[in-house]
Motif scaffolding. Structure first.
Motif, PDB file in Angstrom:
ATOM      1  N   ASP A 272       1.013  -1.194   1.372  1.00  0.00           N
ATOM      2  CA  ASP A 272       2.397  -1.635   1.166  1.00  0.00           C
ATOM      3  C   ASP A 272       2.862  -2.537   2.305  1.00  0.00           C
ATOM      4  O   ASP A 272       3.526  -3.563   2.076  1.00  0.00           O
ATOM      5  CB  ASP A 272       3.325  -0.418   1.058  1.00  0.00           C
ATOM      6  CG  ASP A 272       3.169   0.320  -0.265  1.00  0.00           C
ATOM      7  OD1 ASP A 272       2.646  -0.299  -1.218  1.00  0.00           O
ATOM      8  OD2 ASP A 272       3.555   1.506  -0.342  1.00  0.00           O
TER       9      ASP A 272
ATOM     10  N   LYS B  46       1.229  -5.975   1.965  1.00  0.00           N
ATOM     11  CA  LYS B  46       1.854  -6.744   0.883  1.00  0.00           C
ATOM     12  C   LYS B  46       3.158  -7.379   1.362  1.00  0.00           C
ATOM     13  O   LYS B  46       3.437  -8.547   1.083  1.00  0.00           O
ATOM     14  CB  LYS B  46       2.123  -5.843  -0.316  1.00  0.00           C
ATOM     15  CG  LYS B  46       0.888  -5.446  -1.109  1.00  0.00           C
ATOM     16  CD  LYS B  46       1.262  -4.490  -2.238  1.00  0.00           C
ATOM     17  CE  LYS B  46       0.040  -4.000  -3.001  1.00  0.00           C
ATOM     18  NZ  LYS B  46       0.391  -3.008  -4.051  1.00  0.00           N
ATOM     19  N   LYS B  47       3.956  -6.598   2.092  1.00  0.00           N
ATOM     20  CA  LYS B  47       5.254  -7.093   2.567  1.00  0.00           C
ATOM     21  C   LYS B  47       5.090  -8.227   3.581  1.00  0.00           C
ATOM     22  O   LYS B  47       5.744  -9.271   3.472  1.00  0.00           O
ATOM     23  CB  LYS B  47       6.055  -5.949   3.187  1.00  0.00           C
ATOM     24  CG  LYS B  47       6.552  -4.930   2.178  1.00  0.00           C
ATOM     25  CD  LYS B  47       7.257  -3.768   2.889  1.00  0.00           C
ATOM     26  CE  LYS B  47       7.718  -2.719   1.883  1.00  0.00           C
ATOM     27  NZ  LYS B  47       8.334  -1.535   2.556  1.00  0.00           N
TER      28      LYS B  47
ATOM     29  N   ASP C 276      -2.381   3.916   1.451  1.00  0.00           N
ATOM     30  CA  ASP C 276      -1.250   3.466   0.630  1.00  0.00           C
ATOM     31  C   ASP C 276      -0.153   2.849   1.491  1.00  0.00           C
ATOM     32  O   ASP C 276       0.428   1.813   1.140  1.00  0.00           O
ATOM     33  CB  ASP C 276      -0.674   4.649  -0.167  1.00  0.00           C
ATOM     34  CG  ASP C 276      -1.617   5.128  -1.252  1.00  0.00           C
ATOM     35  OD1 ASP C 276      -2.548   4.367  -1.607  1.00  0.00           O
ATOM     36  OD2 ASP C 276      -1.432   6.265  -1.746  1.00  0.00           O
TER      37      ASP C 276
END
Length: 267
Positions: free
Chosen positions: A53, A56-57, A49
């Motif tokens: 994240d 994605k950033k 997870d």
């Protein structure tokens, strides 16, 4: 968290800093290397997870960087579970950025070559007009800008030599030798300049250094013989000519030099 995942996190966290500095190759390389570490290392759910994240950033920031978009207009997207597809995209992006970098380097090199050529032609024109001081200013400015370029200094020295400006040629070659103390062709050139200046003692020292670096060059031995011809040292001239002929028996000028030196020794 394993050391591999810690390293992967570190690399991904560096991406935004690299982008802000305009270091796009570094930014993409960080994502590429981070993905490789992530893909080969087992993870638990909380770790997956966190990395999803992070990815994605960094891909969002990569896709929305305006300067990078000019270089690579394709959209860079990431979906959790498709890390290998993202890795392929990063490899493609690295290749594209490398092409751009190579083109920029090539453009820079061409600009540098053009700048040198323009200054050399300007300096040569001033030499042709016998404007010695002005020519010196042009050449000195060029050398200050490209100080480590021994070939450039040798080129300028040749121009001075052809204009019979022996002192300027000597100083330029001496400067070049400080950059590259093992450049045989520079010792050979400086020996020729000093011979024309009739500074035979110093010329001999430079030729001896050149011979210590390359004893198997018949043309170097012949040039040493030319020094001894001007210096009227017939025995040394004969030895230099003998060395040249022994290396190349078909060297006609060296054969003539040897005959001449032996004739003078017999007188």
């Amino acid at each position: 968290m394993s050391s591999e995942l810690v390293n992967a996190r570190k690399k991904l966290n560096m991406v935004n800093t690299m982008l802000k500095k305009g270091k796009y190759m570094n930014a993409v390389q960080c994502i590429h290397d981070g993905l490789i570490l992530l893909l080969k290392t087992p993870t638990i759910k909380s770790e997956r997870d966190e990395f999803e994240d992070l990815l994605k950033k960094v891909t969002y920031n990569l896709s929305n960087d305006p300067d990078l978009r000019k270089l690579y207009p394709l959209v860079i997207s990431y979906e959790p579970g498709k890390e290998r597809a993202l890795l392929d995209a990063m490899r493609e992006l690295l290749q594209e950025l490398q092409k751009v970098l190579n083109e920029e380097v090539q453009d820079d090199m061409q600009a540098i070559v053009a700048k040198k050529r323009e200054a050399l032609e300007k300096g040569q024109a001033l030499l042709d007009q016998q404007q010695w001081d002005e020519a010196g200013k042009v050449f000195d400015t060029l050398v200050r800008e490209f100080g480590g370029d021994t070939d450039l200094k040798a080129d300028i020295a040749d121009r001075y030599l052809n204009a019979d400006r022996y002192k300027e040629a000597f100083h330029m070659l001496d400067d070049a030798l400080r950059d590259d103390p093992n450049a045989i062709h520079l010792y050979n050139r400086i020996g020729m300049v000093l011979r024309k200046m009739k500074d035979y003692d110093t010329a001999e020292k430079y030729y001896i250094k050149a011979l210590s670096l390359s004893h198997g060059d018949e043309y170097l031995h012949y040039n040493v013989g030319r020094l001894y011809y001007d210096w009227r040292k017939w025995a040394k001239m004969a030895r230099a000519a003998e060395a040249a002929v022994s290396l190349n028996p078909d060297f006609a000028e060296a054969v003539k030099m040897l005959k001449f030196a032996r004739k003078k020794m017999a007188e």
